[in-house]
Enzyme design. Structure first.
Site, PDB file in Angstrom:
ATOM      1  N   SER A 118       0.871  -1.156  -0.044  1.00 29.45           N
ATOM      2  CA  SER A 118      -0.074   0.076   0.073  1.00 29.45           C
ATOM      3  C   SER A 118       0.841   1.185  -0.046  1.00 29.45           C
ATOM      4  O   SER A 118       0.361   2.184  -0.191  1.00 29.45           O
ATOM      5  CB  SER A 118      -0.912  -0.061   1.109  1.00 29.45           C
ATOM      6  OG  SER A 118      -1.983  -0.996   1.003  1.00 29.45           O
ATOM      7  N   HIS A 179      -0.854   6.082   8.290  1.00 31.09           N
ATOM      8  CA  HIS A 179      -0.683   5.045   7.791  1.00 31.09           C
ATOM      9  C   HIS A 179      -0.262   5.060   6.210  1.00 31.09           C
ATOM     10  O   HIS A 179      -0.302   6.320   5.774  1.00 31.09           O
ATOM     11  CB  HIS A 179      -2.053   4.109   7.776  1.00 31.09           C
ATOM     12  CG  HIS A 179      -1.883   2.785   7.862  1.00 31.09           C
ATOM     13  ND1 HIS A 179      -2.340   1.892   6.667  1.00 31.09           N
ATOM     14  CD2 HIS A 179      -1.492   1.880   8.734  1.00 31.09           C
ATOM     15  CE1 HIS A 179      -2.097   0.507   7.118  1.00 31.09           C
ATOM     16  NE2 HIS A 179      -1.347   0.733   8.419  1.00 31.09           N
ATOM     17  N   GLU A 339     -10.090   7.342   2.231  1.00 25.33           N
ATOM     18  CA  GLU A 339      -9.564   6.103   2.413  1.00 25.33           C
ATOM     19  C   GLU A 339     -10.716   5.090   2.989  1.00 25.33           C
ATOM     20  O   GLU A 339     -10.796   5.440   4.279  1.00 25.33           O
ATOM     21  CB  GLU A 339      -8.160   5.952   2.898  1.00 25.33           C
ATOM     22  CG  GLU A 339      -7.811   4.228   2.691  1.00 25.33           C
ATOM     23  CD  GLU A 339      -6.624   4.099   3.456  1.00 25.33           C
ATOM     24  OE1 GLU A 339      -5.883   3.035   3.345  1.00 25.33           O
ATOM     25  OE2 GLU A 339      -6.143   4.777   4.598  1.00 25.33           O
ATOM     26  N   ASP A 385      -5.937   0.310  -4.336  1.00 21.43           N
ATOM     27  CA  ASP A 385      -4.247   0.171  -4.404  1.00 21.43           C
ATOM     28  C   ASP A 385      -3.726  -0.988  -5.165  1.00 21.43           C
ATOM     29  O   ASP A 385      -2.969  -0.994  -5.640  1.00 21.43           O
ATOM     30  CB  ASP A 385      -3.603   0.632  -2.980  1.00 21.43           C
ATOM     31  CG  ASP A 385      -4.360  -0.007  -1.847  1.00 21.43           C
ATOM     32  OD1 ASP A 385      -5.215  -0.735  -2.050  1.00 21.43           O
ATOM     33  OD2 ASP A 385      -3.666   0.265  -0.795  1.00 21.43           O
ATOM     34  N   HIS A 461      -1.814  -9.617  -0.380  1.00 25.25           N
ATOM     35  CA  HIS A 461      -2.318  -8.993  -1.315  1.00 25.25           C
ATOM     36  C   HIS A 461      -2.446  -9.753  -2.671  1.00 25.25           C
ATOM     37  O   HIS A 461      -1.518 -10.733  -2.975  1.00 25.25           O
ATOM     38  CB  HIS A 461      -1.583  -7.663  -1.547  1.00 25.25           C
ATOM     39  CG  HIS A 461      -1.375  -6.834  -0.621  1.00 25.25           C
ATOM     40  ND1 HIS A 461      -0.656  -5.737  -0.473  1.00 25.25           N
ATOM     41  CD2 HIS A 461      -2.314  -6.771   0.576  1.00 25.25           C
ATOM     42  CE1 HIS A 461      -0.850  -5.033   0.511  1.00 25.25           C
ATOM     43  NE2 HIS A 461      -1.786  -5.546   1.259  1.00 25.25           N
TER      44      HIS A 461
END
Length: 524
Positions: A118, A179, A339, A385, A461
């Protein structure tokens, strides 16, 4: 009789097309009639033909909704869930993002990673350049965790470009405000985990590298709206938290002894600024009387929407509405990054129900934003993302609950399985050498961990392309398959900010059609 049926069907369809709130499943008795599908398709075609007249206005406002980890399977499953929450079959439901007229695919790889993280991706869709995994706001010349590779490799974000153009800017997230995703909007850091100096190696601090929380307040002065979690990174080490005073894991983490919230409050005391830390304080804000807001609602990430205390914790939709109402007062417009960050966390934990409800909540926020802005002067982009190792299948019948079982047993181990599965993750369980029988579990429970093919403590991911949905001025420039770093270049072009100004007319609201970008040979 046929003519009468045809007229009745057309009347019902007209009602549906006019009112998006109409429940399509009420027309389920027409699904077997080809006329239903032909009529619906023709209506969609007529809408598509209207897009031939492109919206070439200059975008006064820019909004980027980033669903962290919201791959295409997540979008589809969230669509079904949204419909089923409203009593529908689900498959025919439209998400708010589904209504956007232009769709593209984004290639998410990092410069050093086939399957991205990310941080590197945030640098791409915010700063316009691809970068290494784990780094934010620096080019690929910077090496993760190596402090001495920071200086000279910083890259700026579209949030900064907008601020320099006189626009108001904001960040709203369900994760910590420092973050990976939000930090690329303002920070230049070779390690996404350097949340405060308490998480940094001593040698990096001594070498002059700054933690991300500090950069939030120092790099781009006076970010107009900051909302999310991450409170503990703003306060001195061992200082108790205002909401959880007896819980040591929520104590402050800063070794430098600084109180960044107090510093912000003192710096902004002569401005219309307000610090809030709970829902009551947030919703009591009068946007007409506040120009700057800092909202830190949790020591770490905000709770999952399914577990949120609706009395004390604001939803993403509530945060977005307040943010826009503050930002839109600027006659020069605004840039807002939103987000839905905990979609990603739900998937990492193998908790599909948490992830999908987070996606539905972000879609709700997209809808609310659409109601208080205009497509004529506001470009809105929705994307992710990266994806996850999440999917659903198993020949489930129409209307099958998205968290339900497939309609057959495995023809190998003769056991049932859920439609939702992960390629890897914590849901891998073997009992007496055999796959666990999910029918003995609460597989529709909030924190049920769907079965996975490969055992991992945290699911990973996924590497496939993600969708980009766009509406508003110049949204048609998002089409086809693009590198992820193309996104902020398009948004900047639409708003005439950053390096994309030459094509803009000096007066009036429209942009010139003639491209002013230099033609570069990419095949040297």
């Amino acid at each position: 009789i046929f003519v009468h049926q045809k007229m009745l069907l057309w009347i019902n369809l007209k009602v549906y097309f006019i009112s998006f709130g109409h429940i399509l499943s009420h027309l389920s008795h027409y699904f077997h009639n080809p006329l239903f599908w032909n009529t619906w398709a023709q209506h969609t075609l007529k809408n598509a033909l209207t897009l031939q007249k492109l919206n070439q206005n200059t975008a006064k406002n820019l909004i980027l909704f980033l669903g962290d980890g919201m791959g295409i399977p997540t979008v589809t499953a969230a669509r079904i869930l949204k419909g089923q929450l409203s009593g529908q079959s689900g498959e025919e439901t439209q998400l708010e993002m589904d209504k956007f007229p232009f769709v593209a695919l984004s290639k998410t790889y990092n410069t050093n990673a086939q399957v991205a993280d990310s941080a590197g991706t945030a640098t791409a869709y915010l700063c316009g350049v691809k970068a290494n995994e784990g780094t934010v706001g620096v080019s690929a010349a910077a090496v993760r965790s190596q402090c001495n590779t920071t200086q000279g490799n910083e890259v700026t974000s579209i949030l900064k470009w907008a601020k320099e153009a006189g626009k108001s800017v904001g960040i709203v997230t369900t994760t910590r405000v420092n973050h990976a995703t939000p930090s690329a909007a303002y920070a230049h850091c070779v390690d996404r985990d350097w949340f405060s100096d308490g998480e940094m190696p001593a040698e990096a601090v001594q070498a002059g590298c700054k933690d991300i929380a500090r950069q939030l307040f120092e790099n781009i002065p006076n970010i107009d709206v900051i909302m999310g979690g991450g409170r503990k990174y703003m306060f001195p080490k061992n200082q108790s938290d205002v909401e959880y005073p007896g819980d040591k894991k929520h104590f402050g983490t800063r070794k430098d002894g600084r109180n960044l919230v107090e510093e912000w409050t003192n710096r902004m005391k002569n401005k219309k600024a307000q610090y809030v830390w709970n829902k009551r304080e947030l919703l009591s804000v009068n946007p007409n009387n506040v120009d700057y807001i800092l909202g830190l609602f949790e020591p770490g990430d905000l709770p999952y929407n399914l577990e949120r205390n609706t009395e004390t914790d604001p939803s993403l939709t509530e945060m977005v509405e307040v943010a826009i109402k503050i930002l839109r007062k600027n006659p020069r417009g605004f840039y807002l990054l939103v987000e839905g960050g905990r979609i990603d966390h739900g998937h990492h934990e193998g908790k599909a129900k948490q992830a999908l409800h987070e996606a539905v909540e972000m879609d709700r926020a997209i809808g609310r934003a659409g109601l208080i802005t205009s497509i004529y002067d506001t470009m809105t982009v929705v994307t992710a993302d990266h994806s996850h190792m999440f999917n659903f299948g198993g020949y489930t019948p129409r209307g099958n609950t998205i968290f339900g079982l497939a309609p057959m047993l495995s023809d190998v181990d003769q056991k049932p399985f859920t439609a939702i599965l992960y390629g890897n993750g914590p849901g891998f369980k073997v009992i007496n050498g055999l796959r666990e029988n999910v029918s003995t579990l609460d597989y529709q429970g909030t924190n049920y961990q769907a079965q996975s093919a490969v055992p991992l403590r945290m699911e990973t991911h996924g590497g496939e392309d993600v969708a980009v949905f766009a509406k508003g001025p110049m949204a048609h420039l998002l089409h086809g398959v693009h590198e992820q770093n193309y996104i902020p270049h398009v948004m900047a072009y639409a708003a005439c900010i950053g390096q994309n100004r030459d094509h803009c007319m000096s007066s009036g609201g429209a942009s010139s059609l003639s491209p002013a970008l230099p033609l570069l040979s990419l095949y040297m």
